[in-house]
Design an enzyme around this catalytic site. Structure first.
Site, short mmCIF file in Angstrom:
data_model
loop_
_atom_site.label_atom_id
_atom_site.label_comp_id
_atom_site.label_asym_id
_atom_site.label_seq_id
_atom_site.Cartn_x
_atom_site.Cartn_y
_atom_site.Cartn_z
N TYR A 15 0.90 -1.15 0.02
CA TYR A 15 0.22 -0.18 0.02
C TYR A 15 0.79 1.27 0.00
O TYR A 15 1.89 1.16 0.54
CB TYR A 15 -0.92 -0.18 1.14
CG TYR A 15 -0.47 0.57 2.52
CD1 TYR A 15 -0.58 1.93 2.36
CD2 TYR A 15 -0.29 -0.25 3.59
CE1 TYR A 15 -0.25 2.74 3.86
CE2 TYR A 15 0.25 0.31 4.88
CZ TYR A 15 0.22 1.57 4.78
OH TYR A 15 0.79 2.17 6.13
N GLY A 247 5.73 5.22 10.73
CA GLY A 247 5.53 3.89 10.53
C GLY A 247 4.09 3.42 10.54
O GLY A 247 3.30 4.19 10.78
N LYS A 248 3.98 2.25 9.90
CA LYS A 248 2.42 1.64 9.63
C LYS A 248 2.14 1.70 10.85
O LYS A 248 0.63 1.71 11.33
CB LYS A 248 2.56 0.40 9.01
CG LYS A 248 2.82 0.68 7.54
CD LYS A 248 2.81 -0.53 6.79
CE LYS A 248 3.29 -0.44 5.24
NZ LYS A 248 3.18 -1.74 4.35
N ARG A 249 2.79 1.27 12.07
CA ARG A 249 2.40 1.03 13.31
C ARG A 249 1.94 2.20 14.30
O ARG A 249 1.28 2.22 15.09
CB ARG A 249 3.71 0.27 14.14
CG ARG A 249 3.42 -1.11 14.18
CD ARG A 249 4.39 -1.62 15.33
NE ARG A 249 5.02 -2.70 14.63
CZ ARG A 249 6.41 -2.94 14.81
NH1 ARG A 249 7.10 -2.01 15.61
NH2 ARG A 249 7.04 -3.72 14.23
N ASP A 250 2.18 3.42 13.63
CA ASP A 250 1.97 4.69 14.18
C ASP A 250 0.29 4.96 13.95
O ASP A 250 0.19 6.20 14.26
CB ASP A 250 2.92 5.96 14.09
CG ASP A 250 4.20 5.37 14.55
OD1 ASP A 250 4.46 5.21 15.49
OD2 ASP A 250 5.23 5.36 13.30
#
Ligand code: GLU
Length: 477
Positions: A15, A247-250
């Site tokens: 993505y 990052g994606k985790r944020d």
């Protein structure tokens, strides 16, 4: 003067990260401002990281944001193909030039052999560099072995970056690096240099993470006798909390997820462009036309830009309010609940007009306006837990509602008339607006928030209003 040609060159590896989207906006603005060309190149040479469908997602995102590319994978252009895996012969031809000049060699080593070199360097307490272990008689390159660049211009490099300023790096930043992998495809390091030359890029706009590799690129430009494009390195986008890259985790979502939650492309564009840029005034809301006119690379900041989702939400609200009711209504397609879709267009528009100032995202529509379309469930908690209403005896609340109800039976259901009546009721019942109006508002919506009472009543209409008051009276009794 050289034609301004900028590019967005994403890798279809999943993505499209929101930070990467900004790397498309800046070159777009640079090109459009100068009447130049913005093109889309797909950098898909890392087959291991290739994700099916990612290319479509990239294009959907750009289209959604209004970043139309003039040349690219799907539309073609004078330097087609624009997908790197389709340009193999071109890279091989350029690689051959380096081989012929003695500036590239087939890498004969196995991983084990390289490991031995590495250990040797470590034992000698120096950094491991390939150039310390060049093979004396490399095999002839036949396209199946990795091809390594033989860096010869080992020196301190100084260069200018439009954002980061004057930069410098010593010879330790230089080493022999792979140009073509054993699968025959080029590395990013090689492919982008060839492509930017072939495709006549005037600027390279990319994340600041490429700055440390720039000496490598400069030495390759020199070896290939290419004049480097203007370098524009964009600051990192930082996580909302802490001192690290987003990052994606944020919680950062893909652009298309934001779209599906009901963010407007104008707001997204506006938000992203301001991650690391402003025009030096207090202005925060910019249209695309204004951005094309005012964007200025020299005002891009060097330090990381914080990804503040609250700001995005705020901007989205601003953009929602800027739309005309009809425009907003059009954008809301797909965001209404099923119950709302049963109602007619005119009614939905009336509801929309009432909440336009409160919507943060179009997705809010699914929950925020439910009570206009379905009978809300009576929830006496909203009365018992209300700091104003809990002071009253229930019998008193019932009495208040009965008086209100009887007055509403005959009044014309039009916002101004309703307001007059509501004001008269305040006098008649000797109540404070905050108390009486809260009671009626809750009785009609059973929601924690709602638009102005008189306007809400007008939209709901007499029948529903009276019915709902009756139901509340019943529940209170
Ligand atoms: N394919 C690279 C990336 O996605 C592009 C860097 C560049 O613009 O040259 O990071």
């Amino acid at each position: 003067m050289k034609e301004i040609r900028t590019r967005f060159a994403p890798s279809p590896t999943g993505y499209i990260h929101i930070g990467n989207v900004r790397s498309a906006i800046y070159p777009y603005l640079i090109a459009k401002q100068a009447g130049g060309v913005f093109y889309l190149r797909i950098e898909d040479t890392d087959q291991a990281r290739y994700v099916e469908g990612a290319e479509d997602l990239i294009m959907d995102t750009l289209k959604w944001l209004g970043l139309k590319w003039d040349e690219g994978v799907d539309v073609g252009g004078p330097y087609a193909p624009y997908r790197q895996t389709e340009r193999k012969e071109i890279y091989h031809a350029w690689a051959q030039k380096l081989v012929d000049k003695g500036l590239a060699y087939a890498d004969p080593y196995t991983a084990e052999e390289v490991e031995v070199f590495r250990e040797k360097s470590m034992a000698e307490k120096k950094a491991f560099l390939y150039r310390d272990y060049r093979p004396e008689n490399p095999p002839k390159w036949d396209g199946t072995q990795p091809l390594r660049f033989k860096v010869t211009n080992i020196k301190r490099w100084n260069w200018h970056d439009e954002v980061m300023g004057d930069l410098t790096a010593g010879p330790e930043a230089l080493d022999d690096f792979i140009l073509i992998k054993s699968d025959g495809l080029p590395t990013y390091n090689f492919a982008h240099i060839v492509d930017d030359a072939e495709m006549r890029s005037s600027h390279i706009t990319r994340g600041v993470e490429y700055v440390s590799s720039t000496p490598k690129y400069l030495s390759l430009y020199e070896a290939l006798e290419i004049e480097p494009p203007i370098l524009v390195s964009l600051p990192h986008i930082m996580a909302p909390s802490g001192n690290k890259k987003l990052g994606k985790r944020d919680g950062a979502k893909s652009a298309t997820e934001y779209r599906d939650e009901g963010y407007l492309p104008e707001a997204m564009l506006n938000f992203l462009v301001m991650l690391g840029w402003n025009d030096g005034t207090e202005q925060e809301i910019f249209t695309m036309e204004e951005l094309v006119e005012r964007f200025d690379v020299s005002r891009v900041q060097r330090s990381g830009a914080k990804f503040d989702e609250q700001r995005l939400i705020w901007m989205n609200g601003q953009w929602i309010r800027r739309l005309s009711l009809d425009e907003l209504y059009e954008r809301c397609e797909g965001f209404w609940s099923e119950a709302a879709m049963v109602a007619d267009e005119e009614y939905r528009k009336k509801v929309l007009r009432l909440v336009q100032d409160r919507l943060k995202t179009l997705g809010d529509l699914r929950t925020m306006v439910d009570y206009f379309f379905v009978e809300p469930e009576v929830n006496l908690e909203l009365i018992d837990g209300d700091k104003r209403l809990k002071k009253y005896e229930r019998t008193h609340l019932v009495k208040m509602l009965e008086v209100v109800r009887s007055r509403l039976e005959s009044v014309e259901f039009e916002a101004d008339k309703l307001q007059e009546v509501l004001n008269e009721l305040l006098v008649e019942l000797d109540e404070k607006p905050a108390n009486l109006f809260s009671l009626v508002r809750v009785s009609l919506s059973w929601a924690p928030f709602s638009p102005a009472l008189n306007e809400m009543m007008e939209v709901l209409g007499r029948e529903k209003v009276l019915e709902r008051i009756d139901r509340t009276i019943e529940a209170l009794e």
